[in-house]
Scaffold this active site. Structure first.
Site, mmCIF file in Angstrom:
data_model
loop_
_atom_site.group_PDB
_atom_site.id
_atom_site.type_symbol
_atom_site.label_atom_id
_atom_site.label_comp_id
_atom_site.label_asym_id
_atom_site.label_seq_id
_atom_site.Cartn_x
_atom_site.Cartn_y
_atom_site.Cartn_z
ATOM 1 N N GLU A 208 -4.611 4.383 3.305
ATOM 2 C CA GLU A 208 -3.843 3.403 2.222
ATOM 3 C C GLU A 208 -4.324 2.820 1.732
ATOM 4 O O GLU A 208 -5.537 2.654 1.240
ATOM 5 C CB GLU A 208 -3.175 1.771 3.905
ATOM 6 C CG GLU A 208 -2.618 2.400 4.631
ATOM 7 C CD GLU A 208 -2.390 1.723 5.631
ATOM 8 O OE1 GLU A 208 -1.734 0.092 5.228
ATOM 9 O OE2 GLU A 208 -3.101 1.125 6.882
ATOM 10 N N ASN B 185 0.792 5.230 1.400
ATOM 11 C CA ASN B 185 0.355 6.125 3.436
ATOM 12 C C ASN B 185 0.015 6.877 2.642
ATOM 13 O O ASN B 185 0.876 7.680 2.128
ATOM 14 C CB ASN B 185 0.970 4.941 4.292
ATOM 15 C CG ASN B 185 0.696 3.790 5.252
ATOM 16 O OD1 ASN B 185 0.303 3.987 5.168
ATOM 17 N ND2 ASN B 185 1.713 2.777 3.477
ATOM 18 N N THR C 239 0.861 -1.530 -0.103
ATOM 19 C CA THR C 239 -0.067 -0.200 -0.096
ATOM 20 C C THR C 239 1.127 0.825 -0.155
ATOM 21 O O THR C 239 1.845 1.439 0.500
ATOM 22 C CB THR C 239 -1.067 0.098 1.136
ATOM 23 O OG1 THR C 239 0.188 0.134 2.387
ATOM 24 C CG2 THR C 239 -1.350 -0.740 1.507
#
Length: 309
Positions: free
Chosen positions: A256, A209, A207
């Protein structure tokens, strides 16, 4: 679009057609007023001018106001530029500015500084110290100083205020279809990609962030969303989680994004994430394995949604 950081910075050789307001969201209601502004320039005989303020007046005048805005100031600038407005003045709003009398505001700012030909304004607009002057006072000043006043109808004003209220409410409920309908574009978040705990990568779902520096930006309700970004001039779709990561004992709100079919390091990059659809609320799972299974479902649901739209 010419951008001026204060009223005093503005200069033009032409008279102006002006409107003023916070224009938070620059949504479909606002765009009707801005189109009217541009139409009134009479093929460049006059220049269009929007006067807005930052910080938002409520942030300054109401103690501990927790107002959340649909746009950061830089997002608002980008959206206004797309409307075709020629001049944008972003004046720093503070208590001393709020104490200017209505007559001084009209004479020193509208007439002397902006060389106003016409102002397009809502029938319920109030201005000057303690917001004591109204549209009738403005019309009187117009006759005194030689500028026109065009009132925006009650119906149009209602459409604008209802839009802002409904957009905020829709975002707080995850109703992206309604929010995006009133905005006339997909609601978006802009931030910098920062390093996270790398949990996503360890379970096969890396992911990005997103850190949003402006604490006044309205973040939609916690949950999982279908999103898209433009990265290296390509449209990349993904799923975004807004929340506290309860499964792994998270304590801070995080944003995320797991992009589909994309795995390139984005640390330090500024990213704009457009939100297309709300998939589900945030959940706490009894194990990392259950979380992983759910993310796989979210991915599949996002792909199914994108195929239909």
């Amino acid at each position: 679009m010419n951008i001026f950081q204060s009223i005093q910075d503005f200069s033009s050789t032409k008279k102006t057609i002006l409107t003023l307001g916070t224009f938070d969201g620059v949504h479909i209601g606002h765009k009707k007023i801005l189109e009217k502004l541009i139409q009134n320039t009479e093929n460049n005989k006059y220049e269009s001018l929007v006067l807005t303020f930052f910080p938002h007046p409520r942030m300054v005048l109401q103690n501990q106001s927790d107002i959340k805005l649909l746009n950061t100031i830089s997002e608002k600038i980008d959206l206004l530029e797309k409307t075709g407005i020629e001049n944008l003045v972003i004046h720093p709003f503070d208590e001393s500015f709020s104490r200017i009398t209505a007559e001084d505001f009209v004479r020193e700012i509208l007439v002397d500084q902006f060389h106003i030909h016409k102002i397009i304004i809502g029938h319920d607009h109030r201005f000057g110290r303690n917001r004591t002057a109204n549209i009738d006072d403005l019309i009187r000043f117009g006759k005194q100083f030689g500028f026109e006043v065009e009132q925006i109808s009650a119906q149009e004003i209602d459409a604008i205020s209802v839009s802002s209220t409904k957009i905020r409410k829709a975002l707080s409920q995850g109703n992206m279809a309604l929010a995006n309908q009133y905005l006339g574009y997909n609601y978006f978040l802009t931030g910098i990609v920062v390093e996270g705990k790398r949990l996503g990568r360890t379970i096969g779902f890396p992911t990005a962030n997103l850190k949003i520096n402006e604490d006044y930006k309205l973040i939609p309700i916690n949950g999982v969303y279908v999103v898209k970004s433009t990265i290296d001039q390509k449209t990349i779709f993904g799923i975004m989680n807004i929340g506290y990561n309860p499964t792994v004992g998270g304590e801070h709100l995080s944003i995320e994004i797991h992009y589909l079919d994309f795995d390139t390091e984005l640390y330090g990059q500024q990213l704009t994430v457009s939100i297309l659809h709300y998939l589900r609320p945030e959940q706490k799972f009894d194990s990392i394995e259950s979380l992983k299974t759910q993310i796989e479902k979210d991915r599949n649901n996002a792909i199914a949604y994108l195929k239909k739209h």
